[in-house]
Write an enzyme that holds these catalytic residues in place. Structure first.
Site, PDB file in Angstrom:
ATOM      1  N   CYS A  83       2.623 -27.842  -9.274  1.00  0.00           N
ATOM      2  CA  CYS A  83       3.143 -27.152 -10.174  1.00  0.00           C
ATOM      3  C   CYS A  83       3.398 -26.675 -11.497  1.00  0.00           C
ATOM      4  CB  CYS A  83       3.665 -29.172 -10.793  1.00  0.00           C
ATOM      5  SG  CYS A  83       3.222 -29.520 -12.262  1.00  0.00           S
ATOM      6  N   CYS A  86       0.289 -26.769 -13.515  1.00  0.00           N
ATOM      7  CA  CYS A  86      -0.980 -26.304 -13.099  1.00  0.00           C
ATOM      8  C   CYS A  86      -0.995 -24.882 -12.754  1.00  0.00           C
ATOM      9  CB  CYS A  86      -0.893 -26.715 -11.961  1.00  0.00           C
ATOM     10  SG  CYS A  86      -0.840 -28.464 -11.068  1.00  0.00           S
ATOM     11  N   CYS A 156     -28.983   8.410  23.390  1.00  0.00           N
ATOM     12  CA  CYS A 156     -30.006   7.882  24.242  1.00  0.00           C
ATOM     13  C   CYS A 156     -30.092   6.594  23.110  1.00  0.00           C
ATOM     14  CB  CYS A 156     -31.094   8.121  24.012  1.00  0.00           C
ATOM     15  SG  CYS A 156     -32.034   8.939  22.983  1.00  0.00           S
ATOM     16  N   CYS A 159     -31.552   7.082  19.868  1.00  0.00           N
ATOM     17  CA  CYS A 159     -30.764   7.591  19.009  1.00  0.00           C
ATOM     18  C   CYS A 159     -30.098   6.157  18.558  1.00  0.00           C
ATOM     19  CB  CYS A 159     -29.547   8.296  19.849  1.00  0.00           C
ATOM     20  SG  CYS A 159     -29.916   9.838  20.288  1.00  0.00           S
ATOM     21  N   ASP A 572      19.285  13.270 -12.880  1.00  0.00           N
ATOM     22  CA  ASP A 572      19.113  14.163 -12.353  1.00  0.00           C
ATOM     23  C   ASP A 572      19.182  14.839 -11.233  1.00  0.00           C
ATOM     24  OD1 ASP A 572      17.206  16.239 -13.289  1.00  0.00           O
ATOM     25  OD2 ASP A 572      16.436  16.237 -11.120  1.00  0.00           O
ATOM     26  N   ASP A 771      13.469  12.910  -9.620  1.00  0.00           N
ATOM     27  CA  ASP A 771      12.153  13.160  -8.373  1.00  0.00           C
ATOM     28  C   ASP A 771      11.763  14.314  -8.717  1.00  0.00           C
ATOM     29  OD1 ASP A 771      14.464  15.130  -8.723  1.00  0.00           O
ATOM     30  OD2 ASP A 771      13.700  15.953  -6.500  1.00  0.00           O
ATOM     31  N   ASP A 775      10.836  14.769 -14.803  1.00  0.00           N
ATOM     32  CA  ASP A 775      11.854  13.410 -15.035  1.00  0.00           C
ATOM     33  C   ASP A 775      10.762  12.541 -15.133  1.00  0.00           C
ATOM     34  OD1 ASP A 775      14.346  14.573 -14.004  1.00  0.00           O
ATOM     35  OD2 ASP A 775      13.562  14.586 -11.823  1.00  0.00           O
TER      36      ASP A 775
END
Length: 889
Positions: A83, A86, A156, A159, A572, A771, A775
């Site tokens: 609840c 808690c 190989c 490696c 804007d 944007d 702004d």
């Protein structure tokens, strides 16, 4: 408690000034102690009302500097809460008992904790340990992780041995690594607290090979797996407990009710039957109901009281009284074992249904996550091969076939198609994509075959960022939640007092202990703080998830809450209302010749210029079916125009003033120029071989649907205002076309924030839509900053809401969604409060003497009270789920 350095203090008076600023001018500060000797401030504050950044701002205004720690922010699932009390206990534990935690907010609805902490002072493990002591579980990713990673460049077995040796010997934190040359993969177990996948890849690269990392999602995936396992384990335990409850409660209920109604004959009243009832009730009480005892004990240990306390008390009273009757028949003849068992089983059922409903509340985000494709068709050296989508790297090319989801963010390098971006923008109409266009991961390629060069993968894709933002918003706590939190804090103690008063009043008034006891039990079990705790976060969860599916991203719950109060929206112009780039709007030949041929000469001359107006002329010519040639002897004349030789002819394109000074334009040309300029357009003339050849006009056009979007804003009773740096004539023209009456033009970038602030000082609640970088201050100043998703990252970072697709209609949608969410929250809170205010007195027996009412209302049985309690939380969550049917229009 937060202890931070303070700079700029020179005497005790300075320390007093800082202390006074914190306690008097910073909302949410409980107490502050500033020490001039150590130059530190010890601050105790309510993280629901303020944060360290706000404290630093207040101190800065007083002329001093509060040094904030280099903090990290993390979100952790929390298991074991039942609840709102808690969640308050976990929040208090993190804020008060873990040094280094700057602020912690725990959301009961989402069952998550958002924690800002100083990694130099604490760690997730220390937080988890503190929360565990409080009786709950903070879910962390596993201590070590195991991952399979492709290895490139091996030829190989030597490696593979070299890579294996590098990982095991040269990368601290690697527990074990095995490299298989046949499959070209490395299986690595490592400690993420010591090393990272990037560190391993760097070590392997120095050895001459390449370790291919998953695209940003390994740690997130590990954390999600840990959370999923913890939640699944908890759910399984709850289901087992409920199954045991049903198995024992059902026969107990049938036998007990049958005896009460005389269905079983005389044998049902034999003494051994009560012992049978005891045997059936005990597993329910101490297995199915054990969680309530545990939760109640944890709660009381944390000096609070939660729902578990009420359930444990109510069921235990009925069980213990019945046990006493069995052991001492002289106390009475009737037992209430079926009451205690039914209480526990019904509430357990309610909790399972509540968990299921809460799971549905986050369905929108899970749906977004499920959209991500698991496999990508990687193209290398002209060949295609299927790889896990997480292994695609930026710069690689993937092939997307018709009907498939795009696995990465990227740019189309070949192909033509229409892409369904509805999951990203909320728009159902597919978007045409050609070479050079951007596409986004998890959107659906509908028609043609596309080749896409990856630019964003894994956690860097747009869909991953959306999910991260929505989770952040769902985990935050809205201001309206504070009322419910304050009520929940005192709710359970108040109910216990009411229950005891009920027992005393009915026992003394009626002289009968058992009926008074039953009423006390009914009061204890009918009260439910869960409904109060769930009222706000479940609505926020569904609302933000729904917004994400509509292309509206709320950064936090405060933005979702505030948007419904907006009465002014400042927009804007460039890039927000308009498309943000000039377009050729008018073309008129003046030489009496072929307009197409003349336009081709003009466009060829402009094609060598990088000026935006020149590009608009070239693009406009192409749209009119003209293919510009190549200019010779090109020259740009700053402030006037361009000149060039095209196909042997002298071409000049530029401002009317350039030609008017030479007497090349007559009165009619000037009138045409002034008429177009009056419409807010940029006018140019073209002169070919010394004679006027054409008139052109360029303007930044409004976005399609901008006028309809503004009309929707006005229909909501919100005033739109245009804010722009353009000249008044151009601004007025655009404003008139889209239906905005209030215009502020010729506003410098650094003045936009002041214009927003001025409206706020007039008492308006202001939203700012923009944007661009210029702004960002205005977006941050506004009550709700709304960034166009096609704009800059800076604008989106400063904003509270992002419109993913850049569609202005999203502004009205965001306001409507906010209003719908707040309406739902108020409904939830009303019913949660009304439920308790109405049913607690009913359970206490205030209607007992109203004889015309049915008996089940006058004397509410504890079993019915338990059912009503379970129903209350389910009702609140179900009401929140209705937001999922919100319609954008």
């Amino acid at each position: 408690m937060l202890e931070l350095p303070v700079l700029g203090m020179s005497c005790a008076a300075c320390a007093t000034a800082v202390e006074r600023t914190l306690t008097k001018k910073a909302p949410g500060v409980i107490k502050a102690n500033v020490n001039i000797a150590t130059e530190t401030a010890a601050i105790e504050y309510d993280p629901a009302q303020t944060d360290p950044q706000a404290l630093a701002t207040a101190v800065d205004k007083a002329g001093y500097t509060l040094v904030l720690p280099a903090t990290r922010t993390a979100e952790f699932p929390v298991v074991g809460m039942t609840c709102a009390n808690c969640s308050a206990a976990v929040e208090r534990t993190l804020n008060k008992k873990v040094p280094g935690v700057v602020s912690a907010t725990v959301n009961f609805g989402t069952e998550t904790a958002q924690v800002e902490y100083d990694p130099n002072l604490t760690s997730p493990e220390l937080m988890a340990a503190a929360v565990k002591k409080a009786g709950y579980e903070l879910v962390l990713a596993p201590a070590t992780r195991k991952v399979d990673l492709p290895v490139v460049g091996m030829t190989c077995t030597n490696c593979s041995a070299a890579v294996e040796r590098t990982l095991n010997k040269k990368v601290p934190g690697v527990v074990a690594a095995t490299v298989n040359f046949g499959t070209e993969t490395a299986t690595v177990e490592y400690d993420p607290a010591v090393t990272s996948l990037e560190a391993m890849a760097e070590a392997v690269k120095k050895a001459g090979y390449e370790l291919v990392l998953p695209a940003g999602g390994e740690e997130a995936a590990a954390a999600e797996d840990a959370e999923a396992m913890a939640r699944a384990a908890e759910l399984r335990a709850q289901q087992r407990a409920f199954a045991v409850g049903v198995a024992f409660t059902l026969p107990l209920f049938v036998l007990s009710m049958g005896r009460d109604f005389g269905l079983w004959g005389g044998w049902a009243h034999a003494p051994w039957v009560n012992w049978l009832f005891l045997v059936l009730a005990t597993p329910v009480q101490f297995y199915t109901g054990w969680g309530y005892y545990q939760g109640g004990f944890k709660s009381l240990r944390n000096r609070s009281a939660n729902m578990d306390v009420l359930v444990a008390l109510g069921s235990s009273v009925a069980y213990v009284y019945s046990l006493a009757v069995v052991l001492s028949p002289g106390l009475g003849h009737h037992v209430y074992f079926e009451t205690s068992a039914m209480i526990i089983t019904l509430i357990k059922l309610g909790k399972l249904l509540e968990a299921r409903a809460k799971g549905q509340a986050s369905a929108a985000i899970r749906a977004l996550m499920d959209l991500a494709p698991k496999v990508a068709h990687l193209e290398e050296n002209g060949q295609e091969r299927d790889v896990p989508a997480g292994q695609v790297r930026p710069g690689q090319v993937v092939v997307v076939r018709p009907g498939e989801s795009i696995p990465v963010d990227g740019v189309v390098v070949a192909g033509l198609s229409a892409v369904d971006e509805a999951m990203l923008t909320g728009e159902s109409v597919p978007v045409d994509k050609v070479e050079g266009d951007s596409v986004f991961g998890s959107t659906v390629n509908q028609q043609g075959r596309l080749k896409v060069r990856a630019t964003g993968v894994g956690a860097d894709t747009a869909i991953s960022q959306i999910i991260r933002l929505v989770r952040q918003a769902q985990g935050s706590k809205a201001a309206i939640q504070r009322l419910a939190d304050r009520v929940s804090a005192v709710f359970v103690p108040a109910i216990i007092v009411i229950a005891l008063i009920t027992l005393a009043v009915w026992w003394l008034a009626g002289g009968q202990f058992v009926p008074a006891l039953i009423r006390m039990v009914a009061v204890l079990v009918i009260a439910c703080p869960c409904a109060l705790g769930l009222a706000t976060p479940t609505a926020i969860m569904v609302g933000t998830g729904k917004g994400a599916t509509l292309g509206i991203l709320f950064k936090n719950s405060e933005a979702l809450e505030t948007a419904h109060r907006l009465d002014t929206v400042v927009l804007d112009k460039t890039g927000t209302i308009t498309q943000g780039k000039p377009q050729l709007t008018d073309w008129q030949p003046l030489d009496g010749g072929d307009g197409q041929q003349t336009l081709a000469l003009i466009a060829a001359a402009e094609s060598a210029s990088e000026h935006p107006i020149a590009r608009a002329v070239v693009e406009g010519a192409r749209q009119r079916g003209v293919r510009p040639g190549e200019p010779q002897e090109f020259e740009a004349h700053s402030g006037f125009g361009v000149s060039a030789r095209v196909e042997g002819r002298a071409v000049r394109v530029g401002k009317p003033d350039w030609f008017q000074a030479e007497g090349l334009l007559d009165v009619g040309h000037q009138a045409q120029s002034e008429a177009l300029a009056g419409q807010g357009k940029t006018v140019m003339f073209a002169v070919i071989d010394g004679r006027p050849a054409g008139l052109l006009a360029v303007a930044d056009q409004e976005k399609p649907g901008a006028a309809a979007a503004i009309a929707e804003i006005k229909q909501l009773g919100v005033t739109p205002v245009m804010l722009t740096g353009d000249n008044r004539q151009a601004a007025a023209t655009i404003a008139g076309r889209v239906g905005i009456a209030e215009v502020e033009a010729e506003v410098l970038p650094d003045q936009k924030e002041a214009r927003v602030r001025a409206r706020q000082e007039q008492g308006r609640v202001v939203g700012m839509v923009g944007d661009g970088i210029n702004d960002a201050p205005a977006l941050a100043r506004a009550d709700v900053g709304i960034a166009i998703g096609t704009g800059t990252d800076v604008a989106m970072e400063a904003s509270d809401v992002t419109l993913v697709g850049g569609d202005l209609r999203g502004v009205a949608r965001a306001i409507r969604l906010s209003r719908a969410t707040m309406r739902t929250i108020r409904q939830n809170l009303f019913w949660a409060f009304f439920y308790n205010l109405a049913l607690v007195p009913l359970a206490a027996g205030v209607l007992h003497n109203v004889t015309w009412l049915p008996v089940f209302i006058r004397d509410l049985h504890p079993v019915m009270a338990a059912g009503a309690m379970a129903l209350s939380s389910i009702t609140v969550v179900s009401n929140s789920l209705r937001l999922g049917r919100f319609h954008a229009e």
